[in-house]
Scaffold this active site. Sequence first.
Site, short mmCIF file in Angstrom:
data_model
loop_
_atom_site.label_atom_id
_atom_site.label_comp_id
_atom_site.label_asym_id
_atom_site.label_seq_id
_atom_site.Cartn_x
_atom_site.Cartn_y
_atom_site.Cartn_z
N LYS A 27 36.68 6.48 35.87
CA LYS A 27 36.73 6.64 34.40
C LYS A 27 36.61 8.13 34.06
CE LYS A 27 32.12 7.70 33.86
NZ LYS A 27 31.62 9.05 33.55
N ASP A 152 26.24 2.93 33.70
CA ASP A 152 27.70 2.95 33.52
C ASP A 152 28.37 1.67 34.01
OD1 ASP A 152 27.73 5.46 32.46
OD2 ASP A 152 28.56 6.46 34.24
O1 C5P Z 1 21.56 4.48 35.03
P1 C5P Z 1 21.84 5.41 36.16
O2 C5P Z 1 21.01 5.09 37.36
O3 C5P Z 1 23.29 5.52 36.49
O4 C5P Z 1 21.40 6.85 35.68
C1 C5P Z 1 21.17 7.92 36.54
C2 C5P Z 1 20.21 8.89 35.90
O5 C5P Z 1 20.84 9.54 34.79
C3 C5P Z 1 19.00 8.21 35.31
O6 C5P Z 1 17.98 8.12 36.25
C4 C5P Z 1 18.62 9.13 34.18
O7 C5P Z 1 17.89 10.22 34.68
C5 C5P Z 1 19.96 9.68 33.71
N1 C5P Z 1 20.49 8.95 32.55
C6 C5P Z 1 19.93 9.16 31.31
N2 C5P Z 1 20.42 8.50 30.22
C7 C5P Z 1 21.45 7.63 30.34
C8 C5P Z 1 22.03 7.41 31.61
C9 C5P Z 1 21.53 8.09 32.68
O8 C5P Z 1 18.98 9.95 31.16
N3 C5P Z 1 21.91 7.00 29.27
#
Ligand code: C5P
Length: 311
Positions: A27, A152
């Site tokens: 994406k 995501d």
């Molecule tokens: O959700 P995911 O594990 O993919 O996110 C990776 C990191 O990115 C999270 O640990 C967080 O630090 C940051 N993040 C965030 N806000 C979001 C998505 C991700 O702060 N909406």
Amino acid sequence: MHNARMSLSQHATNYTDTTFFVQSYAKINLTLDVLGKRPDGYHELTTIMQTVDLYDTLSLTATPDGSVRMICSRPELSNDNNLAVRAAQALRRRYSLSQGVVIELHKRIPVAAGLGGGSSNAATVLLALRDWWQLPASTDELHTLATELGSDIPFFLYGGMALCEGRGERITPLASLWPSSMRWLLLLKPAIGVSTATVFRNLPASDYTNGTHSRAVCTALQNRRELDRADLHNGLERGVLANYPEVVQARDAMLDAGVPLVRLSGSGPTLFAPFADLASAATAQKRLHVQGYEVYLTRAIHPQQGHIHFY
Ligand code: C5P
């Protein structure tokens, strides 16, 4: 709840009793507003995501020993931490299954690149195994599992173009509104990986916005108004450019190659440039390729709609 990609059989390239091949698309973020930091440590987002025709291939093979194993074309990703493995394990736990699966993952989507490759792989495994194992998982249940695995991942249950809010998990599909002026997309992946967590951690409150950029682009797309440079905002871009000189260098190289508009995708470091015509995109791609850059010429794609698109 909106219809997720209900079946993967349309774009599975082979289907037998024991092996299932399926494509898993990358994406880009057309816009990304960061609204602020939440009490749970995540950031509240309003972002428009779109799948593109750069994809990994997954091969799922039944294994009688009840294990879940990953064999990846990039050996450093061949482990149980891989989101694709965690997605399979989450389904097995949720439905108390004993079936095992060997997941072979041919990686083409650059890793730690802002292109959602790992998240896409996880969503693809959820959809594929639900079909294959004939699980009674509703779209809502799959969405919940996806959200637990990563912010995501829910988007990739839908694909195409969508407005994503909350952590990224609240999805509003924006069907077939992709503008013709962005028919072709040049992606450039600078030769570094960037940690999403680090980018968010270093983000100052001065880069927060109230979501107006993404909402204005939604309205523009619905009214079929062409987008320009000012419309495409990414709240993570300033910080990434400030901290990663390789991204500045790559952006400047793209501008020097005649690219009219460059934006960061997600937390980067991949940059994208939209083009109305293939010839200009291909010329820019060639110029950047001879300078040693990793460049991909792609287009917006809706995986559900097979191979014919009317963007
Ligand atoms: O959700 P995911 O594990 O993919 O996110 C990776 C990191 O990115 C999270 O640990 C967080 O630090 C940051 N993040 C965030 N806000 C979001 C998505 C991700 O702060 N909406």
